[in-house]
Scaffold this motif. Structure first.
Motif, PDB file in Angstrom:
ATOM      1  N   GLY A 490       0.783  -1.229   0.000  1.00 57.33           N
ATOM      2  CA  GLY A 490       0.000   0.000   0.000  1.00 57.33           C
ATOM      3  C   GLY A 490       0.811   1.274   0.000  1.00 57.33           C
ATOM      4  N   TYR A 491       2.156   1.150  -0.180  1.00 52.18           N
ATOM      5  CA  TYR A 491       2.987   2.357  -0.225  1.00 52.18           C
ATOM      6  C   TYR A 491       3.035   2.899  -1.657  1.00 52.18           C
ATOM      7  CZ  TYR A 491       4.704   1.416   4.486  1.00 52.18           C
ATOM      8  OH  TYR A 491       4.792   1.215   5.841  1.00 52.18           O
ATOM      9  N   ARG A 492       3.098   4.192  -1.784  1.00 50.74           N
ATOM     10  CA  ARG A 492       3.155   4.817  -3.107  1.00 50.74           C
ATOM     11  C   ARG A 492       4.579   5.056  -3.575  1.00 50.74           C
ATOM     12  NH1 ARG A 492      -1.536   9.528  -2.942  1.00 50.74           N
ATOM     13  NH2 ARG A 492      -3.316   8.165  -2.564  1.00 50.74           N
ATOM     14  N   SER A 493       5.515   5.048  -2.644  1.00 49.79           N
ATOM     15  CA  SER A 493       6.905   5.369  -2.975  1.00 49.79           C
ATOM     16  C   SER A 493       7.831   4.287  -2.422  1.00 49.79           C
ATOM     17  CB  SER A 493       7.285   6.735  -2.400  1.00 49.79           C
ATOM     18  OG  SER A 493       8.673   6.917  -2.367  1.00 49.79           O
ATOM     19  N   SER A 494       8.722   3.772  -3.255  1.00 51.31           N
ATOM     20  CA  SER A 494       9.685   2.775  -2.799  1.00 51.31           C
ATOM     21  C   SER A 494      10.665   3.404  -1.809  1.00 51.31           C
ATOM     22  CB  SER A 494      10.448   2.193  -3.992  1.00 51.31           C
ATOM     23  OG  SER A 494      11.151   3.206  -4.686  1.00 51.31           O
ATOM     24  N   THR A 495      11.017   4.673  -2.047  1.00 53.58           N
ATOM     25  CA  THR A 495      11.947   5.359  -1.136  1.00 53.58           C
ATOM     26  C   THR A 495      11.365   5.453   0.269  1.00 53.58           C
ATOM     27  OG1 THR A 495      12.805   6.669  -2.980  1.00 53.58           O
ATOM     28  CG2 THR A 495      13.238   7.489  -0.760  1.00 53.58           C
ATOM     29  N   TYR A 496      10.085   5.823   0.355  1.00 54.32           N
ATOM     30  CA  TYR A 496       9.446   5.940   1.662  1.00 54.32           C
ATOM     31  C   TYR A 496       9.332   4.573   2.333  1.00 54.32           C
ATOM     32  CZ  TYR A 496       6.035   7.124   5.249  1.00 54.32           C
ATOM     33  OH  TYR A 496       5.398   7.301   6.439  1.00 54.32           O
ATOM     34  N   PHE A 497       9.036   3.530   1.549  1.00 49.18           N
ATOM     35  CA  PHE A 497       8.933   2.183   2.120  1.00 49.18           C
ATOM     36  C   PHE A 497      10.272   1.728   2.682  1.00 49.18           C
ATOM     37  CE2 PHE A 497       8.299  -2.163   2.783  1.00 49.18           C
ATOM     38  CZ  PHE A 497       9.205  -2.910   2.044  1.00 49.18           C
ATOM     39  N   ILE A 498      11.338   1.926   1.906  1.00 48.79           N
ATOM     40  CA  ILE A 498      12.669   1.489   2.350  1.00 48.79           C
ATOM     41  C   ILE A 498      13.079   2.239   3.619  1.00 48.79           C
ATOM     42  CG2 ILE A 498      15.126   1.497   1.737  1.00 48.79           C
ATOM     43  CD1 ILE A 498      14.209   1.008  -1.184  1.00 48.79           C
ATOM     44  N   GLN A 499      12.808   3.565   3.654  1.00 51.23           N
ATOM     45  CA  GLN A 499      13.163   4.352   4.837  1.00 51.23           C
ATOM     46  C   GLN A 499      12.362   3.887   6.059  1.00 51.23           C
ATOM     47  OE1 GLN A 499      15.599   6.713   5.067  1.00 51.23           O
ATOM     48  NE2 GLN A 499      15.184   6.626   7.254  1.00 51.23           N
ATOM     49  N   THR A 500      11.072   3.613   5.860  1.00 56.57           N
ATOM     50  CA  THR A 500      10.227   3.138   6.965  1.00 56.57           C
ATOM     51  C   THR A 500      10.709   1.783   7.465  1.00 56.57           C
ATOM     52  OG1 THR A 500       8.328   4.323   6.034  1.00 56.57           O
ATOM     53  CG2 THR A 500       7.858   2.610   7.657  1.00 56.57           C
ATOM     54  N   PHE A 501      11.051   0.893   6.536  1.00 53.90           N
ATOM     55  CA  PHE A 501      11.528  -0.438   6.915  1.00 53.90           C
ATOM     56  C   PHE A 501      12.827  -0.321   7.711  1.00 53.90           C
ATOM     57  CE2 PHE A 501      11.175  -4.998   6.155  1.00 53.90           C
ATOM     58  CZ  PHE A 501      12.448  -5.447   6.481  1.00 53.90           C
ATOM     59  N   ARG A 502      13.728   0.558   7.258  1.00 52.85           N
ATOM     60  CA  ARG A 502      14.999   0.735   7.959  1.00 52.85           C
ATOM     61  C   ARG A 502      14.774   1.285   9.371  1.00 52.85           C
ATOM     62  NH1 ARG A 502      17.995   4.547   4.840  1.00 52.85           N
ATOM     63  NH2 ARG A 502      18.943   2.884   3.631  1.00 52.85           N
ATOM     64  N   ASN A 503      13.871   2.236   9.495  1.00 50.27           N
ATOM     65  CA  ASN A 503      13.580   2.800  10.812  1.00 50.27           C
ATOM     66  C   ASN A 503      12.970   1.753  11.745  1.00 50.27           C
ATOM     67  OD1 ASN A 503      14.514   5.269   9.936  1.00 50.27           O
ATOM     68  ND2 ASN A 503      12.486   6.074   9.451  1.00 50.27           N
ATOM     69  N   TYR A 504      12.187   0.857  11.156  1.00 45.18           N
ATOM     70  CA  TYR A 504      11.451  -0.129  11.972  1.00 45.18           C
ATOM     71  C   TYR A 504      12.315  -1.334  12.320  1.00 45.18           C
ATOM     72  CZ  TYR A 504       7.253  -2.488  13.693  1.00 45.18           C
ATOM     73  OH  TYR A 504       6.306  -3.105  14.492  1.00 45.18           O
ATOM     74  N   HIS A 505      13.096  -1.842  11.334  1.00 40.68           N
ATOM     75  CA  HIS A 505      13.862  -3.077  11.529  1.00 40.68           C
ATOM     76  C   HIS A 505      15.370  -2.851  11.646  1.00 40.68           C
ATOM     77  CE1 HIS A 505      10.481  -5.806  11.081  1.00 40.68           C
ATOM     78  NE2 HIS A 505      10.082  -5.136  10.007  1.00 40.68           N
ATOM     79  N   GLY A 506      15.834  -1.640  11.383  1.00 36.12           N
ATOM     80  CA  GLY A 506      17.253  -1.346  11.541  1.00 36.12           C
ATOM     81  C   GLY A 506      18.099  -1.596  10.316  1.00 36.12           C
ATOM     82  N   VAL A 507      17.540  -2.220   9.291  1.00 35.63           N
ATOM     83  CA  VAL A 507      18.270  -2.477   8.045  1.00 35.63           C
ATOM     84  C   VAL A 507      17.328  -2.248   6.877  1.00 35.63           C
ATOM     85  CG1 VAL A 507      19.890  -4.164   9.021  1.00 35.63           C
ATOM     86  CG2 VAL A 507      17.688  -4.947   8.133  1.00 35.63           C
ATOM     87  N   THR A 508      17.894  -2.136   5.673  1.00 31.72           N
ATOM     88  CA  THR A 508      17.066  -2.002   4.481  1.00 31.72           C
ATOM     89  C   THR A 508      16.430  -3.342   4.147  1.00 31.72           C
ATOM     90  OG1 THR A 508      18.863  -2.551   2.970  1.00 31.72           O
ATOM     91  CG2 THR A 508      18.610  -0.223   3.591  1.00 31.72           C
ATOM     92  N   PRO A 509      15.349  -3.357   3.339  1.00 28.81           N
ATOM     93  CA  PRO A 509      14.732  -4.626   2.938  1.00 28.81           C
ATOM     94  C   PRO A 509      15.727  -5.570   2.254  1.00 28.81           C
ATOM     95  CG  PRO A 509      13.283  -2.812   2.413  1.00 28.81           C
ATOM     96  CD  PRO A 509      14.557  -2.204   2.873  1.00 28.81           C
ATOM     97  N   ALA A 510      16.622  -5.024   1.402  1.00 29.89           N
ATOM     98  CA  ALA A 510      17.590  -5.872   0.696  1.00 29.89           C
ATOM     99  C   ALA A 510      18.554  -6.535   1.678  1.00 29.89           C
ATOM    100  CB  ALA A 510      18.354  -5.031  -0.332  1.00 29.89           C
TER     101      ALA A 510
END
Length: 517
Positions: A490-510
């Motif tokens: 449901g995210y519109r921007s990959s940049t925002y998703f990656i930043q949110t994931f990093r903030n939440y889990h401490g690392v990027t999705p990759a």
């Protein structure tokens, strides 16, 4: 890249020069012509920066071609080349608009020097043109600033010093060369501070009248329609409707307009503007897409105490007995009365609602009082009758939620389960606080408060948690690309998703996928 036209009746000559340009990597786009007539046709169809032409050619020679270029007013660097026995003839050509010459056969170092000078001349002219454009742009910006300042001063009642406005663009105001109709554009959400340029473009696309424009605030702008005579009211009405429809269509912006009376002197603008501002008082009671005329004032209605008091008494009685359902029903009757009985003072309308809320607040002395005071402040910030009604219902719902009744506690928990079910099932949609609040028939502010009170975390935080948990599942169990995962969540921007994931889990999705078992 500049464009050069090579003109010679001998093919080997013109193609030889073209080859020299290519071999020495001169940044020139080359066009070829076999004589002056063909060259002239090319010059009329294409922008040419440099012209190299032979002197003697059939149909039209090089000197005649140069005269044609001058008569057309084309700014071109022209170079002639000729055999040695034509040298004196070529020198006479330098008295015209020819900038340089070459002798046949072409000597490569000399050729490169002459063409380099022509390229440098083109660059100098381009730089000079840019400097001139910047000067003109700076002048226009200064002129626009002075005009806006003059108009704003006039709206605020500042006397205009006629001698200070000497440019024709400003003197048109003080010399009464046209009539002005002011159109006040009002928007309930913040818009003009960020999107002002977009709105100006919309006006240029939709208005056939000359106009000036100033931004008043993030919620308001003023349009000055200029015309030799006062514009008929029906024409102004159609013009206003067109602006409202265009704003709603291309900008998804709901605006209200107040159209002022015609004036033809700057000192009249202040009184006309004051009339227009007074009309906004009545916009409080109207829906969106409002079009008002300042010279058609509404009759301000007075409250009929015989009709109003029984409604208020019913509200107070219901509150006394903790009958919040009855209180909401009575509030509904109150707002129906306010909407159908005519236009009232918005200030007095808010005063009535504040008096009701004072009784609500004073009967509760627990820890929720500060929250209720916050809602009380919001009453005075409302911009429409519907907005005020939403806040009243939110405060009553807050009172009901803190009343200590166990059935209400159960109802709240059921409501929270409904909301979490929606999020758990529709995390891939465009979820927002406003959208969810509308689905459960609550105001966004009250929903935010209730969700935090019952769950200990904000609604937005919960949505993020659900999406991040689902992201981990997709990264661990599928080969889905990250560019597809963020859309799936449901995210519109990959940049925002990656930043949110990093903030939440401490690392990027990759990185998470690389380190996952």
């Amino acid at each position: 890249m500049y464009r050069i036209l090579i003109v010679d009746d001998e093919r080997i000559e013109r193609e030889g020069i073209q080859q020299l340009i290519q071999e020495h990597h001169l940044e020139l786009e080359t066009l070829l012509a076999a004589n002056g007539e063909i060259a002239l046709e090319i010059l009329q169809k294409h922008k040419i920066d440099i012209l190299i032409t032979d002197i003697k050619m059939p149909f039209m020679d090089g000197l005649e071609l140069s005269e044609k270029v001058s008569s057309l007013g084309l700014d071109i660097e022209m170079i002639i080349f000729s055999a040695y026995h034509e040298f004196e003839y070529a020198r006479r050509a330098l008295r015209t608009n020819i900038s340089n010459y070459l002798l046949k056969p072409v000597h490569i170092p000399e050729f490169l020097s002459v063409v380099s000078e022509a390229i440098q001349a083109c660059e100098d002219k381009a730089a000079e043109k840019m400097r001139n454009e910047q000067l003109v742009e700076g002048y226009n910006r200064g002129l626009l600033y002075e005009k806006e300042k003059m108009l704003l001063d006039s709206l605020n009642g500042v006397k205009i010093n006629t001698e200070a406005w000497m440019s024709p663009e400003l003197l048109e105001y003080v010399q009464h060369k046209h009539w002005l109709h002011m159109i006040l554009v009002d928007c309930r959400r913040k818009f003009f501070d960020i999107h002002n340029d977009e709105f100006i473009r919309l006006l240029h696309d939709n208005l056939s009248y000359a106009f000036d424009y100033v931004n008043l605030s993030e919620h308001q702008s003023m349009l000055f329609i200029k015309h030799p005579r006062p514009v008929p009211k029906e024409t102004l009405r159609m013009l206003g409707d067109q602006i409202i429809r265009a704003a709603a269509g291309s900008l998804e912006l709901n605006v209200g307009l107040v159209i002022g009376r015609a004036v033809n002197q700057p000192e009249q603008l202040y009184d006309a503007y004051t009339e227009m501002e007074q009309m906004l008082e009545f916009k409080f009671f109207m829906d969106e897409y409002t079009l008002l005329f300042a010279d058609e004032p509404f009759e301000q209605a007075g409250f009929d105490e015989i009709e109003l008091n029984p409604i208020l008494d019913k509200v107070y009685q219901c509150l006394e007995y903790n009958d919040f359902t009855g209180a909401k029903y009575s509030i509904e009757l109150l707002f129906t009365y306010l909407r159908t009985k005519g236009q009232f003072s918005s200030l007095y309308t808010k005063f009535i609602c504040s008096e009701i809320m004072k009784k609500v607040v004073t009967r509760e002395k627990n820890r929720e009082t500060a929250e209720m005071n916050h809602y009380l402040e919001q009453i005075h910030k409302t911009v429409s009758l519907q907005d005020l009604k939403d806040h009243m219902f939110a405060i009553l719902s807050l009172m009901e939620s803190v009343s200590g009744a166990s059935p209400k506690k159960a109802a709240n928990l059921k409501l929270i389960r409904t909301i979490t079910d929606v999020i758990d099932k529709e995390y891939d949609q465009d979820l927002s606080l406003e959208g969810i609040a509308e689905r459960v028939y609550l105001t966004p502010s009250y929903l935010s408060y209730l969700f935090k009170k019952e769950t200990g975390q904000s609604l937005i935080r919960y949505i993020t948690q659900v999406r991040m948990d689902k992201a981990v599942e997709l990264l661990n169990t599928t080969n889905m690309k990250i560019v597809d995962i963020y859309k799936k969540l449901g995210y519109r921007s990959s940049t925002y998703f990656i930043q949110t994931f990093r903030n939440y889990h401490g690392v990027t999705p990759a990185r998470f996928r690389e380190g996952s078992p």
